[in-house]
Design a protein around this motif. Structure first.
Motif, mmCIF file in Angstrom:
data_model
loop_
_atom_site.group_PDB
_atom_site.id
_atom_site.type_symbol
_atom_site.label_atom_id
_atom_site.label_comp_id
_atom_site.label_asym_id
_atom_site.label_seq_id
_atom_site.Cartn_x
_atom_site.Cartn_y
_atom_site.Cartn_z
ATOM 1 N N LEU A 54 0.826 -1.202 0.000
ATOM 2 C CA LEU A 54 0.000 0.000 0.000
ATOM 3 C C LEU A 54 0.859 1.251 0.000
ATOM 4 C CD1 LEU A 54 -2.754 -1.067 2.548
ATOM 5 C CD2 LEU A 54 -3.084 -0.673 0.103
ATOM 6 N N ARG A 55 1.951 1.234 0.749
ATOM 7 C CA ARG A 55 2.835 2.403 0.785
ATOM 8 C C ARG A 55 3.478 2.633 -0.577
ATOM 9 N NH1 ARG A 55 6.276 0.924 4.659
ATOM 10 N NH2 ARG A 55 5.017 1.780 6.354
ATOM 11 N N LYS A 56 3.874 1.571 -1.232
ATOM 12 C CA LYS A 56 4.484 1.694 -2.563
ATOM 13 C C LYS A 56 3.463 2.203 -3.585
ATOM 14 C CE LYS A 56 6.970 -0.949 -6.083
ATOM 15 N NZ LYS A 56 7.515 -2.296 -6.447
ATOM 16 N N VAL A 64 -6.720 9.367 -1.132
ATOM 17 C CA VAL A 64 -7.472 8.248 -1.698
ATOM 18 C C VAL A 64 -8.907 8.345 -1.220
ATOM 19 C CG1 VAL A 64 -5.522 6.663 -1.933
ATOM 20 C CG2 VAL A 64 -6.809 6.708 0.211
ATOM 21 N N CYS A 65 -9.832 7.998 -2.105
ATOM 22 C CA CYS A 65 -11.236 7.969 -1.720
ATOM 23 C C CYS A 65 -11.966 6.904 -2.520
ATOM 24 C CB CYS A 65 -11.897 9.337 -1.905
ATOM 25 S SG CYS A 65 -12.020 9.913 -3.594
ATOM 26 N N ASP A 66 -13.174 6.583 -2.065
ATOM 27 C CA ASP A 66 -14.057 5.602 -2.683
ATOM 28 C C ASP A 66 -13.455 4.198 -2.597
ATOM 29 O OD1 ASP A 66 -16.212 4.472 -4.199
ATOM 30 O OD2 ASP A 66 -16.476 6.395 -5.187
ATOM 31 N N ALA A 69 -10.398 1.557 -1.665
ATOM 32 C CA ALA A 69 -9.532 2.147 -0.640
ATOM 33 C C ALA A 69 -10.276 2.419 0.664
ATOM 34 C CB ALA A 69 -8.909 3.441 -1.170
ATOM 35 N N ALA A 70 -11.539 2.887 0.566
ATOM 36 C CA ALA A 70 -12.277 3.232 1.781
ATOM 37 C C ALA A 70 -12.483 2.033 2.691
ATOM 38 C CB ALA A 70 -13.633 3.837 1.413
ATOM 39 N N LEU A 76 -4.482 1.529 5.319
ATOM 40 C CA LEU A 76 -3.824 2.684 4.704
ATOM 41 C C LEU A 76 -3.269 3.629 5.770
ATOM 42 C CD1 LEU A 76 -6.390 3.288 1.846
ATOM 43 C CD2 LEU A 76 -3.921 2.966 1.504
ATOM 44 N N LEU A 77 -3.993 3.790 6.863
ATOM 45 C CA LEU A 77 -3.521 4.646 7.945
ATOM 46 C C LEU A 77 -2.295 4.037 8.630
ATOM 47 C CD1 LEU A 77 -4.057 7.283 9.431
ATOM 48 C CD2 LEU A 77 -5.571 6.015 10.980
ATOM 49 N N GLU A 78 -2.257 2.724 8.675
ATOM 50 C CA GLU A 78 -1.074 2.054 9.219
ATOM 51 C C GLU A 78 0.126 2.273 8.308
ATOM 52 O OE1 GLU A 78 0.348 -2.480 10.436
ATOM 53 O OE2 GLU A 78 -1.787 -2.031 10.192
ATOM 54 N N ALA A 79 -0.123 2.276 7.000
ATOM 55 C CA ALA A 79 0.962 2.505 6.044
ATOM 56 C C ALA A 79 1.391 3.973 6.025
ATOM 57 C CB ALA A 79 0.522 2.067 4.644
#
Length: 251
Positions: A54-56, A64-66, A69-70, A76-79
């Motif tokens: 995810l970070r890459k 990011v939205c929708d 990803a949502a 994503l917050l961890e990344a």
């Protein structure tokens, strides 16, 4: 990654997308996820997310939205632990469900969209991804995402929507999260993101599912259109050659 829009689809994500673009952010929405990262998201949906992947994927993206990803806002917050989280919601579960059903019906009535899913490589890959999304979002057996909305048990769909929102509210930190009402306009979001309020009016996108009409102008669907024309041309050529061979044989 600076902002994660954790909102469920059909909660004003297209409006928020446009607002964040006006504020100068590079935003990846559903069509961007599918255009750039189809294979990666299919792998994540099937086998689980990896922080490094995810970070890459999103190291050069601001927002990011929708979906999808949502549904992976925590991962994503961890990344990207310094990212801020924005959540928008409809005024009620019934309103959300009605809006989502309207969007689904608009997509299902598009013969052009159906043709892409049947004959183009891009369309078939998206179809495979949406089957997995139906499972991730609504705990349905892997199937087309739009079909998962047609499940007769409406309460399951509404519960998943409610559980998603409750999860964001309970598991995100208050100083890092904005629960945003689109009707509030620029002030709350600009204060939260420490941006100056633009002179342009706050946007309002995808009214009454109008995305189903404009989506064919997006790069993802332009690519599918090119593939569709190529497949159609090859099919016509095949028929022409076959007909010519039959005529020669009959002579």
């Amino acid at each position: 990654m600076k902002v994660i829009v954790a909102s469920f689809p059909k909660c004003g994500t297209k409006t928020l997308h446009r607002a964040l673009e006006i504020l100068g952010y590079k935003v990846h929405d559903f069509d961007d996820h599918m255009y750039h990262f189809r294979d990666e998201w299919l792998d994540i949906l099937k086998y689980g997310s990896k922080k490094e992947l995810l970070r890459k994927m999103y190291e050069n993206v601001d927002v990011v939205c929708d979906m999808p990803a949502a549904f992976y806002w925590e991962e994503l917050l961890e990344a990207f632990p310094d990212a801020k989280v924005i959540l928008t919601m409809r005024s009620s579960e019934d309103e959300w469900y009605g809006s989502f059903r309207h969007q689904v019906e608009a997509l299902n009535s598009s013969y052009r969209f159906l043709a892409y899913k049947i004959v183009t490589p891009t369309g078939r890959k998206i179809l495979e991804i949406t089957r997995q999304l139906g499972y991730v979002a609504f705990s349905c057996p892997p199937q087309r995402f739009t079909r998962s909305l047609q499940n007769p048990n409406v309460q399951i769909q509404k519960r998943r929507y409610r559980e998603h929102n409750d999860g964001v509210l309970k598991r995100s930190t208050k100083d890092q999260t904005l629960v945003f009402n689109l009707s509030a306009g620029w002030k709350p979001i600009c204060e939260f993101l420490r941006k100056n309020i633009p002179e342009t009016p706050f946007p309002h996108e995808n009214r009454q599912g109008e995305l189903s009409k404009s989506m064919f102008q997006l790069p993802l669907f332009i690519q599918a259109e090119k593939e569709f024309r190529l497949v159609t041309a090859l099919f016509v050529m095949f028929l022409s050659v076959t007909a010519a061979c039959l005529l020669l044989h009959l002579r």
